[in-house]
Design a protein around this motif. Structure first.
Motif, PDB file in Angstrom:
ATOM      1  N   ARG A   1       0.814  -1.230   0.000  1.00  0.00           N
ATOM      2  CA  ARG A   1       0.000   0.000   0.000  1.00  0.00           C
ATOM      3  C   ARG A   1       0.835   1.263   0.000  1.00  0.00           C
ATOM      4  N   HIS A   2       1.909   1.268   0.788  1.00  0.00           N
ATOM      5  CA  HIS A   2       2.645   2.519   0.997  1.00  0.00           C
ATOM      6  C   HIS A   2       4.100   2.439   0.557  1.00  0.00           C
ATOM      7  N   GLY A   3       4.466   1.381  -0.146  1.00  0.00           N
ATOM      8  CA  GLY A   3       5.864   1.198  -0.535  1.00  0.00           C
ATOM      9  C   GLY A   3       6.289   2.060  -1.706  1.00  0.00           C
ATOM     10  N   PHE A   4       7.592   2.037  -1.963  1.00  0.00           N
ATOM     11  CA  PHE A   4       8.174   2.845  -3.033  1.00  0.00           C
ATOM     12  C   PHE A   4       7.619   2.440  -4.393  1.00  0.00           C
ATOM     13  N   LEU A   5       7.502   1.137  -4.643  1.00  0.00           N
ATOM     14  CA  LEU A   5       7.027   0.665  -5.945  1.00  0.00           C
ATOM     15  C   LEU A   5       5.575   1.067  -6.201  1.00  0.00           C
ATOM     16  N   SER A   6       4.746   1.063  -5.157  1.00  0.00           N
ATOM     17  CA  SER A   6       3.355   1.489  -5.348  1.00  0.00           C
ATOM     18  C   SER A   6       3.271   2.991  -5.574  1.00  0.00           C
ATOM     19  N   ARG A   7       4.197   3.759  -5.018  1.00  0.00           N
ATOM     20  CA  ARG A   7       4.222   5.209  -5.251  1.00  0.00           C
ATOM     21  C   ARG A   7       4.664   5.524  -6.682  1.00  0.00           C
ATOM     22  N   ILE A   8       5.631   4.769  -7.177  1.00  0.00           N
ATOM     23  CA  ILE A   8       6.148   5.014  -8.523  1.00  0.00           C
ATOM     24  C   ILE A   8       5.093   4.705  -9.590  1.00  0.00           C
ATOM     25  N   ARG A   9       4.202   3.753  -9.336  1.00  0.00           N
ATOM     26  CA  ARG A   9       3.238   3.301 -10.339  1.00  0.00           C
ATOM     27  C   ARG A   9       2.167   4.334 -10.678  1.00  0.00           C
ATOM     28  N   THR A  10       1.865   5.263  -9.766  1.00  0.00           N
ATOM     29  CA  THR A  10       0.801   6.232 -10.024  1.00  0.00           C
ATOM     30  C   THR A  10       1.372   7.630 -10.168  1.00  0.00           C
ATOM     31  N   LYS A  11       0.620   8.474 -10.861  1.00  0.00           N
ATOM     32  CA  LYS A  11       1.065   9.857 -11.089  1.00  0.00           C
ATOM     33  C   LYS A  11       1.128  10.637  -9.771  1.00  0.00           C
ATOM     34  N   LYS A  12       0.086  10.463  -8.927  1.00  0.00           N
ATOM     35  CA  LYS A  12       0.080  11.161  -7.640  1.00  0.00           C
ATOM     36  C   LYS A  12       1.188  10.637  -6.730  1.00  0.00           C
ATOM     37  N   GLY A  13       1.481   9.344  -6.829  1.00  0.00           N
ATOM     38  CA  GLY A  13       2.560   8.776  -6.031  1.00  0.00           C
ATOM     39  C   GLY A  13       3.909   9.347  -6.425  1.00  0.00           C
ATOM     40  N   ARG A  14       4.134   9.525  -7.728  1.00  0.00           N
ATOM     41  CA  ARG A  14       5.385  10.131  -8.198  1.00  0.00           C
ATOM     42  C   ARG A  14       5.504  11.571  -7.727  1.00  0.00           C
ATOM     43  N   LYS A  15       4.374  12.302  -7.722  1.00  0.00           N
ATOM     44  CA  LYS A  15       4.403  13.680  -7.211  1.00  0.00           C
ATOM     45  C   LYS A  15       4.737  13.700  -5.730  1.00  0.00           C
ATOM     46  N   LEU A  16       4.196  12.742  -4.989  1.00  0.00           N
ATOM     47  CA  LEU A  16       4.475  12.656  -3.558  1.00  0.00           C
ATOM     48  C   LEU A  16       5.963  12.401  -3.316  1.00  0.00           C
ATOM     49  N   LEU A  17       6.545  11.471  -4.089  1.00  0.00           N
ATOM     50  CA  LEU A  17       7.972  11.176  -3.936  1.00  0.00           C
ATOM     51  C   LEU A  17       8.821  12.400  -4.274  1.00  0.00           C
ATOM     52  N   MET A  18       8.434  13.146  -5.303  1.00  0.00           N
ATOM     53  CA  MET A  18       9.178  14.348  -5.682  1.00  0.00           C
ATOM     54  C   MET A  18       9.101  15.417  -4.585  1.00  0.00           C
ATOM     55  N   ARG A  19       7.930  15.558  -3.965  1.00  0.00           N
ATOM     56  CA  ARG A  19       7.810  16.515  -2.856  1.00  0.00           C
ATOM     57  C   ARG A  19       8.717  16.130  -1.699  1.00  0.00           C
ATOM     58  N   ARG A  20       8.762  14.848  -1.391  1.00  0.00           N
ATOM     59  CA  ARG A  20       9.593  14.387  -0.268  1.00  0.00           C
ATOM     60  C   ARG A  20      11.077  14.522  -0.604  1.00  0.00           C
ATOM     61  N   LEU A  21      11.444  14.274  -1.861  1.00  0.00           N
ATOM     62  CA  LEU A  21      12.830  14.471  -2.283  1.00  0.00           C
ATOM     63  C   LEU A  21      13.226  15.939  -2.185  1.00  0.00           C
ATOM     64  N   LYS A  22      12.344  16.803  -2.658  1.00  0.00           N
ATOM     65  CA  LYS A  22      12.597  18.246  -2.660  1.00  0.00           C
ATOM     66  C   LYS A  22      12.750  18.783  -1.238  1.00  0.00           C
ATOM     67  N   LYS A  23      11.978  18.230  -0.324  1.00  0.00           N
ATOM     68  CA  LYS A  23      12.041  18.670   1.067  1.00  0.00           C
ATOM     69  C   LYS A  23      13.264  18.104   1.789  1.00  0.00           C
ATOM     70  N   GLY A  24      13.826  17.040   1.244  1.00  0.00           N
ATOM     71  CA  GLY A  24      15.029  16.465   1.838  1.00  0.00           C
ATOM     72  C   GLY A  24      14.736  15.361   2.839  1.00  0.00           C
ATOM     73  N   ARG A  25      13.663  14.648   2.664  1.00  0.00           N
ATOM     74  CA  ARG A  25      13.315  13.553   3.585  1.00  0.00           C
ATOM     75  C   ARG A  25      14.324  12.415   3.437  1.00  0.00           C
ATOM     76  N   TRP A  26      14.672  11.820   4.555  1.00  0.00           N
ATOM     77  CA  TRP A  26      15.601  10.711   4.556  1.00  0.00           C
ATOM     78  C   TRP A  26      14.915   9.451   4.002  1.00  0.00           C
ATOM     79  N   ASN A  27      13.679   9.207   4.420  1.00  0.00           N
ATOM     80  CA  ASN A  27      12.889   8.080   3.916  1.00  0.00           C
ATOM     81  C   ASN A  27      11.817   8.621   2.991  1.00  0.00           C
ATOM     82  N   LEU A  28      11.788   8.133   1.756  1.00  0.00           N
ATOM     83  CA  LEU A  28      10.764   8.585   0.805  1.00  0.00           C
ATOM     84  C   LEU A  28       9.456   7.840   1.012  1.00  0.00           C
ATOM     85  N   SER A  29       9.533   6.572   1.315  1.00  0.00           N
ATOM     86  CA  SER A  29       8.343   5.763   1.552  1.00  0.00           C
ATOM     87  C   SER A  29       8.788   4.474   2.238  1.00  0.00           C
ATOM     88  N   HIS A  30       7.840   3.569   2.471  1.00  0.00           N
ATOM     89  CA  HIS A  30       8.152   2.300   3.127  1.00  0.00           C
ATOM     90  C   HIS A  30       8.862   1.390   2.156  1.00  0.00           C
TER      91      HIS A  30
END
Length: 123
Positions: free
Chosen positions: A94-123
């Motif tokens: 549900r919340h893993g990296f691969l499930s985030r990459i598969r959807t457009k909103k998930g990719r946007k979420l990962l980009m926001r977390r990368l931009k903010k400098g989060r150490w963990n992007l997802s589970h």
């Protein structure tokens, strides 16, 4: 407020002579304050009031409710239930990296977390 005026007009037509509230016999509107009957008495200060003892009918209420035919298929639940059953597999799906990459909103979420400098992007 206009609805209240309409109800008052229906309850007391303008053609009838206006009566005082104490002499009016019938009204469609409920009184604003509860009216106490003249026979009701208030308890005297200092007197003890005996606690009400519940009857056996009141104590057996739960068994009567559950035995009712209309509630035969319904399950009556009381109290907290254990609803959290953690699973690493379900969490990753549900919340893993691969499930985030598969959807457009998930990719946007990962980009926001990368931009903010989060150490963990997802589970």
């Amino acid at each position: 407020m206009n609805a209240l005026r309409c109800l008052r007009a229906i309850a007391r037509p303008s053609t009838a002579p206006r009566l005082t509230p104490s002499t009016r016999s019938i009204s469609l509107l409920a009184p604003r304050r509860p009216i106490l009957s003249s026979t009701s008495t208030l308890p005297v200060p200092g007197s003890t009031i005996s606690p009400a003892i519940p009857s056996s009918d009141a104590l057996n209420l739960a068994s009567k409710i559950s035995a009712h035919p209309a509630l035969g298929s319904m399950q009556i639940r009381c109290g907290p239930r254990d609803t959290y059953n953690p699973s690493h597999l379900v969490r990753k799906r549900r919340h893993g990296f691969l499930s985030r990459i598969r959807t457009k909103k998930g990719r946007k979420l990962l980009m926001r977390r990368l931009k903010k400098g989060r150490w963990n992007l997802s589970h």
